[in-house]
Design a protein around this motif. Structure first.
Motif, PDB file in Angstrom:
ATOM      1  N   THR A  37       4.976  21.147  -4.520  1.00 52.67           N
ATOM      2  CA  THR A  37       5.057  20.176  -5.435  1.00 52.67           C
ATOM      3  C   THR A  37       5.687  20.851  -6.520  1.00 52.67           C
ATOM      4  N   ARG A  38       6.657  20.392  -7.096  1.00 47.58           N
ATOM      5  CA  ARG A  38       7.341  20.892  -8.386  1.00 47.58           C
ATOM      6  C   ARG A  38       6.661  20.328  -9.630  1.00 47.58           C
ATOM      7  N   TYR A  39       6.527  21.359 -10.584  1.00 49.63           N
ATOM      8  CA  TYR A  39       5.856  20.889 -11.782  1.00 49.63           C
ATOM      9  C   TYR A  39       6.733  21.615 -13.011  1.00 49.63           C
ATOM     10  N   PRO A  40       7.067  20.778 -13.998  1.00 46.45           N
ATOM     11  CA  PRO A  40       7.402  21.289 -15.352  1.00 46.45           C
ATOM     12  C   PRO A  40       6.517  22.564 -15.707  1.00 46.45           C
ATOM     13  N   PHE A  41       7.077  23.811 -16.197  1.00 47.28           N
ATOM     14  CA  PHE A  41       6.560  24.900 -16.637  1.00 47.28           C
ATOM     15  C   PHE A  41       5.440  24.722 -17.563  1.00 47.28           C
ATOM     16  N   SER A  42       5.707  23.724 -18.344  1.00 47.88           N
ATOM     17  CA  SER A  42       4.522  23.321 -19.763  1.00 47.88           C
ATOM     18  C   SER A  42       3.431  22.498 -18.971  1.00 47.88           C
ATOM     19  N   GLU A  43       3.323  22.322 -17.808  1.00 45.02           N
ATOM     20  CA  GLU A  43       2.323  21.709 -16.966  1.00 45.02           C
ATOM     21  C   GLU A  43       1.471  22.734 -16.157  1.00 45.02           C
ATOM     22  N   ILE A  44       1.683  23.952 -16.489  1.00 45.14           N
ATOM     23  CA  ILE A  44       0.809  24.990 -15.584  1.00 45.14           C
ATOM     24  C   ILE A  44      -0.686  24.616 -15.337  1.00 45.14           C
ATOM     25  N   ASN A  45      -1.279  24.249 -16.435  1.00 45.33           N
ATOM     26  CA  ASN A  45      -2.588  23.970 -16.331  1.00 45.33           C
ATOM     27  C   ASN A  45      -3.112  22.645 -15.765  1.00 45.33           C
ATOM     28  N   GLN A  46      -2.145  21.574 -15.574  1.00 41.18           N
ATOM     29  CA  GLN A  46      -2.300  20.612 -14.741  1.00 41.18           C
ATOM     30  C   GLN A  46      -1.975  21.040 -13.083  1.00 41.18           C
ATOM     31  N   ALA A  47      -1.101  21.631 -13.001  1.00 43.31           N
ATOM     32  CA  ALA A  47      -0.643  22.231 -11.846  1.00 43.31           C
ATOM     33  C   ALA A  47      -1.797  23.193 -10.906  1.00 43.31           C
ATOM     34  N   ILE A  48      -2.486  23.869 -11.777  1.00 42.14           N
ATOM     35  CA  ILE A  48      -3.652  24.565 -11.431  1.00 42.14           C
ATOM     36  C   ILE A  48      -4.693  23.534 -10.967  1.00 42.14           C
TER      37      ILE A  48
END
Length: 368
Positions: A341-352
């Motif tokens: 699943t791809r996320y924009p880098f700025s959404e790192i905390n959401q991805a985690i």
């Protein structure tokens, strides 16, 4: 030069998106313009300070990008090359010289020390050091100074967001079966844990021709994904608490191989009763405690010729196994796209957070 980075200022704190200064690469180093980076469980563990890494720090070790500049003596890549980054190794010890870089005698300091070989760092913020070189890269940043030994040139048309996780999680799971345990056609395999590493082990088992392939995983969606990727059976350890008994209901004599990717000791303990004679158990998952121990029935394992071994990075090497995995992906035999699943880098905390709650299997951050 400047670059955006996810800086971790203290153990278990949130990642802060900030602009940092990046120094030029020195001899043997490669400056990479990062295009994509996977999030691995090891990043999450390091974020707690469990490995003794310093703070503030930039983590990330499944990076992929484009070479921007190289330091003196670098000949394996040049500016403009697309590259895949992986773990670091010294190249000089007996393990590196025997082509076993995953077991480099300097593995821990070179991958968790978060400092370059000259004792300095390449990142800073307002004149203060930001620790980098995590796994020889620190790719939770738009630019990373890696080392020539852990950089692999890939095809000009490569999809870097798809290939990025091969640098750690995918090669660890697939390699754990294909290389560490030397799976053979027709051998039976149990995989404990259906995360990115476990599902990669399933895919590795299918490539090797294992049959049956049994996945043990509590989340129904991940069991279904495992079946789609090549598992022949899936066991819910909540519904069937005695998983060794459930495995032997499928393979009465026991299986040839068990790969644990969970690190959950009650699950791992059952593996010793799953294997048949000459059975092999591979341990990949890192337990929550450094004191965790696996009780092995000695007489049982002596008389059956059993093997228990630890696995790092799937016994991979950058110029041998990674190109093999890339070829398997190109041929459709390693469909890692299905778990990304791809996320924009700025959404790192959401991805985690999504990964923690099982909303995604393998999160990949992208910079474009």
């Amino acid at each position: 030069m400047e670059a955006v980075a996810a800086v971790l200022k203290e153990p278990s704190g949130p990642f802060s998106i900030e602009t940092v200064e990046v120094a030029a690469p020195k001899a043997g180093e490669v400056l990479v313009d990062i295009k994509a980076v996977g999030i691995c469980h090891t990043d999450i563990a390091a974020a707690t300070g469990a490995f003794g890494n310093p703070f503030p720090v930039v983590l990330g070790h499944e990076g992929a990008g484009v070479v921007e500049a190289v330091g003196e003596g670098v000949t394996n890549v040049r500016p403009g090359d697309k590259v895949l980054l992986t773990f670091n190794s010294c190249g000089e010890c007996k393990r590196c010289k025997s082509n076993d870089p995953a077991y480099c005698l300097q593995f821990f300091p070179m991958n968790f020390g978060c400092v370059h070989s000259d004792g300095t760092n390449r990142l800073s913020k307002d004149g203060a050091t930001v620790h980098d070189n995590f796994f020889g890269q620190s790719s939770f940043a738009a630019k990373a100074v890696a080392n020539s030994r852990n950089v692999l040139k890939v095809a000009d048309d490569a999809d870097l967001a798809t290939l990025a996780p091969l640098g750690c999680g995918i090669q660890t799971g697939a390699g754990g079966v294909m290389r560490s345990l030397s799976a053979k056609q027709g051998e039976s395999l149990v995989v404990i844990g259906g995360g990115a590493v476990g599902l990669s082990a399933v895919m590795g088992g299918k490539i090797a021709g294992c049959d049956p392939i049994i996945l043990i995983e509590p989340q129904v969606a991940r069991r279904e994904e495992g079946l789609a990727l090549g598992a022949t059976h899936a066991i819910d350890p909540i519904a069937q608490a005695n998983t060794a008994e459930a495995v032997r209901a499928i393979v009465p004599e026991g299986v040839d191989m068990v790969v644990d990717t969970s690190g959950y000791l009650p699950a791992v303990e059952q593996a010793v009763n799953m294997v048949c004679t000459l059975g092999r158990i591979g341990l990949i998952g890192v337990p929550g405690s450094l004191d965790a121990a696996l009780p092995v029935p000695l007489v049982q394992f002596i008389t059956m010729g059993g093997t228990v071994r630890g696995i790092i990075e799937g016994d991979s090497d950058i110029t041998g196994f990674l190109p093999e995995l890339i070829a398997h992906h190109a041929a459709g035999r390693l469909p890692v796209d299905q778990i990304i699943t791809r996320y924009p880098f700025s959404e790192i905390n959401q991805a985690i957070e999504d990964g923690h709650h099982g909303k995604c299997i393998k999160a990949v951050l992208t910079f474009d």
